[in-house]
Motif scaffolding. Structure first.
Motif, PDB file in Angstrom:
ATOM      1  N   MET A   1       0.840  -1.178   0.000  1.00 30.97           N
ATOM      2  CA  MET A   1       0.000   0.000   0.000  1.00 30.97           C
ATOM      3  C   MET A   1       0.887   1.245   0.000  1.00 30.97           C
ATOM      4  O   MET A   1       1.783   1.364   0.818  1.00 30.97           O
ATOM      5  CB  MET A   1      -0.872  -0.042   1.246  1.00 30.97           C
ATOM      6  CG  MET A   1      -1.758   1.127   1.377  1.00 30.97           C
ATOM      7  SD  MET A   1      -2.514   0.956   2.941  1.00 30.97           S
ATOM      8  CE  MET A   1      -4.013   1.284   3.045  1.00 30.97           C
ATOM      9  N   PRO A   2       0.684   2.182  -0.922  1.00 28.58           N
ATOM     10  CA  PRO A   2       1.520   3.379  -0.982  1.00 28.58           C
ATOM     11  C   PRO A   2       1.343   4.251   0.251  1.00 28.58           C
ATOM     12  O   PRO A   2       0.296   4.253   0.885  1.00 28.58           O
ATOM     13  CB  PRO A   2       1.039   4.105  -2.234  1.00 28.58           C
ATOM     14  CG  PRO A   2      -0.172   3.411  -2.713  1.00 28.58           C
ATOM     15  CD  PRO A   2      -0.316   2.140  -1.945  1.00 28.58           C
ATOM     16  N   ALA A   3       2.405   4.969   0.572  1.00 33.37           N
ATOM     17  CA  ALA A   3       2.359   5.868   1.727  1.00 33.37           C
ATOM     18  C   ALA A   3       1.374   6.991   1.473  1.00 33.37           C
ATOM     19  O   ALA A   3       1.216   7.467   0.352  1.00 33.37           O
ATOM     20  CB  ALA A   3       3.744   6.433   2.005  1.00 33.37           C
ATOM     21  N   LYS A   4       0.704   7.405   2.527  1.00 30.17           N
ATOM     22  CA  LYS A   4      -0.239   8.519   2.436  1.00 30.17           C
ATOM     23  C   LYS A   4       0.562   9.818   2.343  1.00 30.17           C
ATOM     24  O   LYS A   4       1.515  10.012   3.082  1.00 30.17           O
ATOM     25  CB  LYS A   4      -1.103   8.516   3.690  1.00 30.17           C
ATOM     26  CG  LYS A   4      -2.362   9.290   3.574  1.00 30.17           C
ATOM     27  CD  LYS A   4      -3.187   9.079   4.815  1.00 30.17           C
ATOM     28  CE  LYS A   4      -4.603   9.475   4.564  1.00 30.17           C
ATOM     29  NZ  LYS A   4      -5.417   9.314   5.748  1.00 30.17           N
ATOM     30  N   THR A   5       0.192  10.682   1.442  1.00 41.53           N
ATOM     31  CA  THR A   5       0.901  11.951   1.306  1.00 41.53           C
ATOM     32  C   THR A   5       0.077  13.078   1.918  1.00 41.53           C
ATOM     33  O   THR A   5      -1.139  13.107   1.786  1.00 41.53           O
ATOM     34  CB  THR A   5       1.190  12.274  -0.171  1.00 41.53           C
ATOM     35  OG1 THR A   5      -0.037  12.310  -0.881  1.00 41.53           O
ATOM     36  CG2 THR A   5       2.094  11.221  -0.801  1.00 41.53           C
ATOM     37  N   ALA A   6       0.770  13.971   2.567  1.00 38.82           N
ATOM     38  CA  ALA A   6       0.118  15.131   3.171  1.00 38.82           C
ATOM     39  C   ALA A   6      -0.207  16.141   2.074  1.00 38.82           C
ATOM     40  O   ALA A   6       0.484  16.212   1.060  1.00 38.82           O
ATOM     41  CB  ALA A   6       1.040  15.760   4.204  1.00 38.82           C
ATOM     42  N   PRO A   7      -1.260  16.922   2.259  1.00 41.77           N
ATOM     43  CA  PRO A   7      -1.566  17.964   1.269  1.00 41.77           C
ATOM     44  C   PRO A   7      -0.417  18.969   1.184  1.00 41.77           C
ATOM     45  O   PRO A   7       0.294  19.195   2.159  1.00 41.77           O
ATOM     46  CB  PRO A   7      -2.815  18.632   1.818  1.00 41.77           C
ATOM     47  CG  PRO A   7      -3.270  17.850   2.976  1.00 41.77           C
ATOM     48  CD  PRO A   7      -2.186  16.891   3.350  1.00 41.77           C
ATOM     49  N   MET A   8      -0.244  19.543   0.030  1.00 46.10           N
ATOM     50  CA  MET A   8       0.820  20.518  -0.178  1.00 46.10           C
ATOM     51  C   MET A   8       0.507  21.800   0.591  1.00 46.10           C
ATOM     52  O   MET A   8      -0.628  22.279   0.571  1.00 46.10           O
ATOM     53  CB  MET A   8       0.946  20.802  -1.675  1.00 46.10           C
ATOM     54  CG  MET A   8       2.200  21.526  -2.053  1.00 46.10           C
ATOM     55  SD  MET A   8       2.394  21.727  -3.841  1.00 46.10           S
ATOM     56  CE  MET A   8       2.758  20.063  -4.330  1.00 46.10           C
ATOM     57  N   THR A   9       1.509  22.341   1.270  1.00 48.86           N
ATOM     58  CA  THR A   9       1.334  23.603   1.990  1.00 48.86           C
ATOM     59  C   THR A   9       1.356  24.759   0.995  1.00 48.86           C
ATOM     60  O   THR A   9       1.750  24.596  -0.166  1.00 48.86           O
ATOM     61  CB  THR A   9       2.447  23.820   3.024  1.00 48.86           C
ATOM     62  OG1 THR A   9       3.691  24.007   2.324  1.00 48.86           O
ATOM     63  CG2 THR A   9       2.564  22.658   3.995  1.00 48.86           C
ATOM     64  N   GLY A  10       0.967  25.937   1.464  1.00 52.91           N
ATOM     65  CA  GLY A  10       1.013  27.129   0.615  1.00 52.91           C
ATOM     66  C   GLY A  10       2.419  27.444   0.153  1.00 52.91           C
ATOM     67  O   GLY A  10       2.641  27.806  -1.008  1.00 52.91           O
ATOM     68  N   PHE A  11       3.401  27.294   1.054  1.00 51.40           N
ATOM     69  CA  PHE A  11       4.801  27.554   0.705  1.00 51.40           C
ATOM     70  C   PHE A  11       5.263  26.602  -0.392  1.00 51.40           C
ATOM     71  O   PHE A  11       5.898  27.013  -1.368  1.00 51.40           O
ATOM     72  CB  PHE A  11       5.698  27.423   1.939  1.00 51.40           C
ATOM     73  CG  PHE A  11       7.153  27.641   1.643  1.00 51.40           C
ATOM     74  CD1 PHE A  11       7.657  28.914   1.471  1.00 51.40           C
ATOM     75  CD2 PHE A  11       8.027  26.567   1.521  1.00 51.40           C
ATOM     76  CE1 PHE A  11       8.994  29.128   1.183  1.00 51.40           C
ATOM     77  CE2 PHE A  11       9.361  26.765   1.238  1.00 51.40           C
ATOM     78  CZ  PHE A  11       9.850  28.045   1.069  1.00 51.40           C
ATOM     79  N   GLU A  12       4.927  25.313  -0.247  1.00 51.85           N
ATOM     80  CA  GLU A  12       5.313  24.326  -1.255  1.00 51.85           C
ATOM     81  C   GLU A  12       4.656  24.632  -2.600  1.00 51.85           C
ATOM     82  O   GLU A  12       5.311  24.573  -3.640  1.00 51.85           O
ATOM     83  CB  GLU A  12       4.938  22.918  -0.780  1.00 51.85           C
ATOM     84  CG  GLU A  12       5.763  22.452   0.395  1.00 51.85           C
ATOM     85  CD  GLU A  12       5.185  21.234   1.083  1.00 51.85           C
ATOM     86  OE1 GLU A  12       5.972  20.535   1.764  1.00 51.85           O
ATOM     87  OE2 GLU A  12       3.974  20.980   0.977  1.00 51.85           O
ATOM     88  N   ALA A  13       3.389  24.973  -2.573  1.00 51.58           N
ATOM     89  CA  ALA A  13       2.673  25.307  -3.804  1.00 51.58           C
ATOM     90  C   ALA A  13       3.279  26.538  -4.476  1.00 51.58           C
ATOM     91  O   ALA A  13       3.413  26.577  -5.707  1.00 51.58           O
ATOM     92  CB  ALA A  13       1.193  25.529  -3.515  1.00 51.58           C
ATOM     93  N   ASN A  14       3.653  27.536  -3.688  1.00 51.12           N
ATOM     94  CA  ASN A  14       4.275  28.744  -4.247  1.00 51.12           C
ATOM     95  C   ASN A  14       5.626  28.435  -4.865  1.00 51.12           C
ATOM     96  O   ASN A  14       5.954  28.950  -5.935  1.00 51.12           O
ATOM     97  CB  ASN A  14       4.418  29.829  -3.174  1.00 51.12           C
ATOM     98  CG  ASN A  14       3.096  30.447  -2.801  1.00 51.12           C
ATOM     99  OD1 ASN A  14       2.127  30.369  -3.545  1.00 51.12           O
ATOM    100  ND2 ASN A  14       3.041  31.054  -1.624  1.00 51.12           N
ATOM    101  N   CYS A  15       6.430  27.599  -4.200  1.00 53.58           N
ATOM    102  CA  CYS A  15       7.737  27.218  -4.754  1.00 53.58           C
ATOM    103  C   CYS A  15       7.561  26.444  -6.055  1.00 53.58           C
ATOM    104  O   CYS A  15       8.288  26.674  -7.020  1.00 53.58           O
ATOM    105  CB  CYS A  15       8.537  26.383  -3.756  1.00 53.58           C
ATOM    106  SG  CYS A  15       9.307  27.345  -2.445  1.00 53.58           S
ATOM    107  N   LEU A  16       6.585  25.555  -6.090  1.00 53.53           N
ATOM    108  CA  LEU A  16       6.338  24.782  -7.305  1.00 53.53           C
ATOM    109  C   LEU A  16       5.893  25.691  -8.450  1.00 53.53           C
ATOM    110  O   LEU A  16       6.368  25.572  -9.576  1.00 53.53           O
ATOM    111  CB  LEU A  16       5.289  23.697  -7.036  1.00 53.53           C
ATOM    112  CG  LEU A  16       4.936  22.788  -8.202  1.00 53.53           C
ATOM    113  CD1 LEU A  16       6.162  22.064  -8.736  1.00 53.53           C
ATOM    114  CD2 LEU A  16       3.867  21.791  -7.774  1.00 53.53           C
ATOM    115  N   ALA A  17       5.010  26.631  -8.159  1.00 55.34           N
ATOM    116  CA  ALA A  17       4.505  27.545  -9.187  1.00 55.34           C
ATOM    117  C   ALA A  17       5.604  28.468  -9.725  1.00 55.34           C
ATOM    118  O   ALA A  17       5.593  28.830 -10.903  1.00 55.34           O
ATOM    119  CB  ALA A  17       3.354  28.378  -8.629  1.00 55.34           C
ATOM    120  N   ALA A  18       6.551  28.835  -8.862  1.00 59.00           N
ATOM    121  CA  ALA A  18       7.608  29.771  -9.259  1.00 59.00           C
ATOM    122  C   ALA A  18       8.947  29.073  -9.485  1.00 59.00           C
ATOM    123  O   ALA A  18       9.993  29.727  -9.520  1.00 59.00           O
ATOM    124  CB  ALA A  18       7.766  30.843  -8.175  1.00 59.00           C
ATOM    125  N   ALA A  19       8.931  27.765  -9.673  1.00 61.75           N
ATOM    126  CA  ALA A  19      10.178  26.995  -9.762  1.00 61.75           C
ATOM    127  C   ALA A  19      11.047  27.438 -10.935  1.00 61.75           C
ATOM    128  O   ALA A  19      10.575  27.593 -12.053  1.00 61.75           O
ATOM    129  CB  ALA A  19       9.870  25.516  -9.880  1.00 61.75           C
TER     130      ALA A  19
END
Length: 73
Positions: A1-19
């Motif tokens: 069974m795959p590990a459960k992933t936590a929802p992305m935080t705002g900081f993570e989402a911002n870094c991904l969007a501005a990568a």
């Protein structure tokens, strides 16, 4: 069974969007750590897939140098 992933935080989402680039990193010890830089996340994921164990950490890095762990692949 795959590990459960936590929802992305705002900081993570911002870094991904501005990568600016992505880093794929493997290994807990500095002597054996592998780091590779990629322009796109799909390139980092393809690199991670070559190991076949979902233990490669992928980070998004902004032009300002901020980084956030995005996923294990």
């Amino acid at each position: 069974m795959p590990a459960k992933t936590a929802p992305m935080t705002g900081f993570e989402a911002n870094c991904l969007a501005a990568a600016d680039h992505f880093i794929a990193c493997r290994g807990s010890k500095s002597a054996t750590r592998i780091r590779a830089r990629f322009d796109r996340i799909d390139q980092a994921e393809a690199f991670a897939a070559t190991f076949g164990d979902s233990r490669t950490m992928i980070y998004a890095v902004t032009a300002e140098g901020r980084s956030a762990h995005i996923k294990n692949a």
